[in-house]
Design a protein around this motif. Structure first.
Motif, PDB file in Angstrom:
ATOM      1  N   ASP A 130      -1.635  -2.967   7.833  1.00 21.66           N
ATOM      2  CA  ASP A 130      -1.547  -3.413   6.445  1.00 21.66           C
ATOM      3  C   ASP A 130      -2.146  -4.807   6.263  1.00 21.66           C
ATOM      4  O   ASP A 130      -2.754  -5.097   5.233  1.00 21.66           O
ATOM      5  CB  ASP A 130      -0.097  -3.394   5.971  1.00 21.66           C
ATOM      6  CG  ASP A 130       0.435  -1.984   5.836  1.00 21.66           C
ATOM      7  OD1 ASP A 130       0.470  -1.462   4.708  1.00 21.66           O
ATOM      8  OD2 ASP A 130       0.784  -1.381   6.864  1.00 21.66           O
TER       9      ASP A 130
ATOM     10  N   PHE B 190       0.807  -1.222   0.000  1.00 20.31           N
ATOM     11  CA  PHE B 190       0.000   0.000   0.000  1.00 20.31           C
ATOM     12  C   PHE B 190       0.843   1.276   0.000  1.00 20.31           C
ATOM     13  O   PHE B 190       0.298   2.371   0.081  1.00 20.31           O
ATOM     14  CB  PHE B 190      -0.958  -0.009   1.189  1.00 20.31           C
ATOM     15  CG  PHE B 190      -1.911  -1.168   1.159  1.00 20.31           C
ATOM     16  CD1 PHE B 190      -2.920  -1.236   0.214  1.00 20.31           C
ATOM     17  CD2 PHE B 190      -1.771  -2.222   2.053  1.00 20.31           C
ATOM     18  CE1 PHE B 190      -3.780  -2.313   0.167  1.00 20.31           C
ATOM     19  CE2 PHE B 190      -2.633  -3.306   2.015  1.00 20.31           C
ATOM     20  CZ  PHE B 190      -3.643  -3.352   1.069  1.00 20.31           C
ATOM     21  N   GLY B 191       2.172   1.132  -0.102  1.00 19.39           N
ATOM     22  CA  GLY B 191       3.009   2.310  -0.188  1.00 19.39           C
ATOM     23  C   GLY B 191       4.311   2.145   0.571  1.00 19.39           C
ATOM     24  O   GLY B 191       4.497   1.183   1.330  1.00 19.39           O
ATOM     25  N   PRO B 192       5.260   3.058   0.364  1.00 24.28           N
ATOM     26  CA  PRO B 192       6.583   2.949   0.992  1.00 24.28           C
ATOM     27  C   PRO B 192       6.519   3.105   2.504  1.00 24.28           C
ATOM     28  O   PRO B 192       5.613   3.732   3.039  1.00 24.28           O
ATOM     29  CB  PRO B 192       7.376   4.089   0.343  1.00 24.28           C
ATOM     30  CG  PRO B 192       6.342   5.061  -0.132  1.00 24.28           C
ATOM     31  CD  PRO B 192       5.151   4.244  -0.508  1.00 24.28           C
ATOM     32  N   LYS B 193       7.543   2.540   3.161  1.00 25.14           N
ATOM     33  CA  LYS B 193       7.636   2.611   4.619  1.00 25.14           C
ATOM     34  C   LYS B 193       9.080   2.791   5.049  1.00 25.14           C
ATOM     35  O   LYS B 193      10.010   2.306   4.392  1.00 25.14           O
ATOM     36  CB  LYS B 193       7.100   1.319   5.269  1.00 25.14           C
ATOM     37  CG  LYS B 193       5.598   1.211   5.348  1.00 25.14           C
ATOM     38  CD  LYS B 193       5.225  -0.001   6.187  1.00 25.14           C
ATOM     39  CE  LYS B 193       3.743  -0.062   6.478  1.00 25.14           C
ATOM     40  NZ  LYS B 193       3.407  -1.163   7.394  1.00 25.14           N
TER      41      LYS B 193
ATOM     42  N   ALA C 208      -5.655   2.298  -0.653  1.00 24.35           N
ATOM     43  CA  ALA C 208      -4.349   2.950  -0.765  1.00 24.35           C
ATOM     44  C   ALA C 208      -4.010   3.591   0.574  1.00 24.35           C
ATOM     45  O   ALA C 208      -4.903   3.934   1.360  1.00 24.35           O
ATOM     46  CB  ALA C 208      -4.355   4.006  -1.867  1.00 24.35           C
ATOM     47  N   ARG C 209      -2.726   3.737   0.828  1.00 20.11           N
ATOM     48  CA  ARG C 209      -2.297   4.407   2.043  1.00 20.11           C
ATOM     49  C   ARG C 209      -2.411   5.914   1.870  1.00 20.11           C
ATOM     50  O   ARG C 209      -2.135   6.453   0.794  1.00 20.11           O
ATOM     51  CB  ARG C 209      -0.844   4.048   2.370  1.00 20.11           C
ATOM     52  CG  ARG C 209      -0.391   4.505   3.753  1.00 20.11           C
ATOM     53  CD  ARG C 209       1.092   4.272   3.971  1.00 20.11           C
ATOM     54  NE  ARG C 209       1.509   2.950   3.578  1.00 20.11           N
ATOM     55  CZ  ARG C 209       1.319   1.851   4.297  1.00 20.11           C
ATOM     56  NH1 ARG C 209       0.694   1.931   5.467  1.00 20.11           N
ATOM     57  NH2 ARG C 209       1.723   0.671   3.877  1.00 20.11           N
ATOM     58  N   GLY C 210      -2.854   6.614   2.913  1.00 21.45           N
ATOM     59  CA  GLY C 210      -2.855   8.060   2.875  1.00 21.45           C
ATOM     60  C   GLY C 210      -4.206   8.684   3.174  1.00 21.45           C
ATOM     61  O   GLY C 210      -5.229   8.002   3.294  1.00 21.45           O
TER      62      GLY C 210
ATOM     63  N   GLU D  72      10.359   0.606  -0.738  1.00 17.39           N
ATOM     64  CA  GLU D  72       9.157   0.494  -1.538  1.00 17.39           C
ATOM     65  C   GLU D  72       9.300  -0.653  -2.527  1.00 17.39           C
ATOM     66  O   GLU D  72      10.426  -1.071  -2.853  1.00 17.39           O
ATOM     67  CB  GLU D  72       8.866   1.796  -2.284  1.00 17.39           C
ATOM     68  CG  GLU D  72       9.941   2.186  -3.272  1.00 17.39           C
ATOM     69  CD  GLU D  72       9.685   3.550  -3.887  1.00 17.39           C
ATOM     70  OE1 GLU D  72       8.632   4.155  -3.591  1.00 17.39           O
ATOM     71  OE2 GLU D  72      10.542   3.999  -4.670  1.00 17.39           O
TER      72      GLU D  72
ATOM     73  N   ARG E 282       5.655  -5.262  -7.164  1.00 20.89           N
ATOM     74  CA  ARG E 282       4.202  -5.057  -7.152  1.00 20.89           C
ATOM     75  C   ARG E 282       3.458  -6.173  -7.882  1.00 20.89           C
ATOM     76  O   ARG E 282       2.265  -6.382  -7.635  1.00 20.89           O
ATOM     77  CB  ARG E 282       3.863  -3.697  -7.758  1.00 20.89           C
ATOM     78  CG  ARG E 282       4.220  -2.531  -6.840  1.00 20.89           C
ATOM     79  CD  ARG E 282       3.558  -1.242  -7.293  1.00 20.89           C
ATOM     80  NE  ARG E 282       4.087  -0.777  -8.568  1.00 20.89           N
ATOM     81  CZ  ARG E 282       5.145   0.011  -8.697  1.00 20.89           C
ATOM     82  NH1 ARG E 282       5.807   0.408  -7.631  1.00 20.89           N
ATOM     83  NH2 ARG E 282       5.548   0.410  -9.895  1.00 20.89           N
TER      84      ARG E 282
END
Length: 243
Positions: A117, A34-37, A160-162, A82, A88
């Protein structure tokens, strides 16, 4: 995977496992879908892994072209991990594994809730288009320090993250509360009344969203208290729910 064991088998499955078959590798991929960490956020989502093992697996996934590192621009300036485009491509593999694993009773564990997540993945694997019907809307899920957007349209769910600014409804709660609302049959009004959740926006459409998931993926687990609790088995690769 550099420096790791190989099956030495020409089969595509074996070659894939040479890359992502080491312990924790696929769960790291799950945490990045769902996105970078940042490293610290990855470790928070995978609390059972040591810092050394996490570092080693990340190096191996980088060497294999599954994960990449980059530095965020100012003002953050943080180093994050990421998924690459090749990484992906593993998302549908994880979704299929999650669906397959949903029918398996969770092993004995001290874990009481999924990572944010893992819960987002569970929502994706248990989303039921028939239950969603003609529902169309965007929802903000605020889970502690994590935020996700969830959009339902044309019988599909996208997460999605955010943060988003146009949510039909926003729910703010702990991860285990959302688990219970979606998978444990907890009533939304009761959660709000108990101050376990805060809802802004259209609560009625949020209730519809919370009913868009296949509750046949719940399994009964004996708790030793004379009754059985409903325990959701995550659609994602990690197990455990709040019992």
């Amino acid at each position: 995977m550099s420096g790791s064991r190989s099956y030495g088998d020409l089969c595509g499955i074996a070659r894939a496992l040479d890359v992502v078959g080491e312990r924790w590798a696929l769960l790291m991929v799950r945490e990045l879908v769902f996105g970078p960490k940042r490293f610290v956020d990855l470790h928070r989502g995978l609390s059972g892994v040591s810092h050394n093992v996490l570092s080693q697996r990340l190096r191996e996934l980088e060497d294999s072209g599954v994960v990449a590192r980059r530095v965020l621009g100012p003002p953050a300036g943080a180093r994050v991990y990421e998924l690459t485009p090749r990484g992906r491509e593993l998302e549908p593999v994880l979704l299929a594994l999650g669906r397959w694993g949903s029918s398996i009773l969770p092993a004995s564990t001290s874990a009481t809730e999924l990572s944010p997540d893992a819960l987002a993945f569970a929502l994706k694997t248990t989303f039921a288009p028939a239950a969603a019907g003609d529902l169309c809307g965007r929802y903000q899920l605020r889970l502690g320090s994590d935020a996700f957007s969830a959009e339902v349209a044309d019988g599909r769910l996208h997460i999605a993250r955010g943060e988003i600014s146009d949510a039909a409804a926003t729910i703010t709660c702990a991860v285990h509360v959302l688990q219970d609302l979606v998978f444990g049959g907890r009533d939304l009004d009761a959660a709000v009344h108990a101050a376990d959740a805060t809802v802004t926006g259209d609560a009625s459409t949020l209730r519809r969203f919370l009913r868009c998931f296949d509750d046949s993926r719940k399994v009964e687990a004996e708790t030793g208290r004379g009754d059985a609790d409903l325990t959701v088995v995550s659609g994602g690769p990690s197990g455990g729910s709040r019992g």
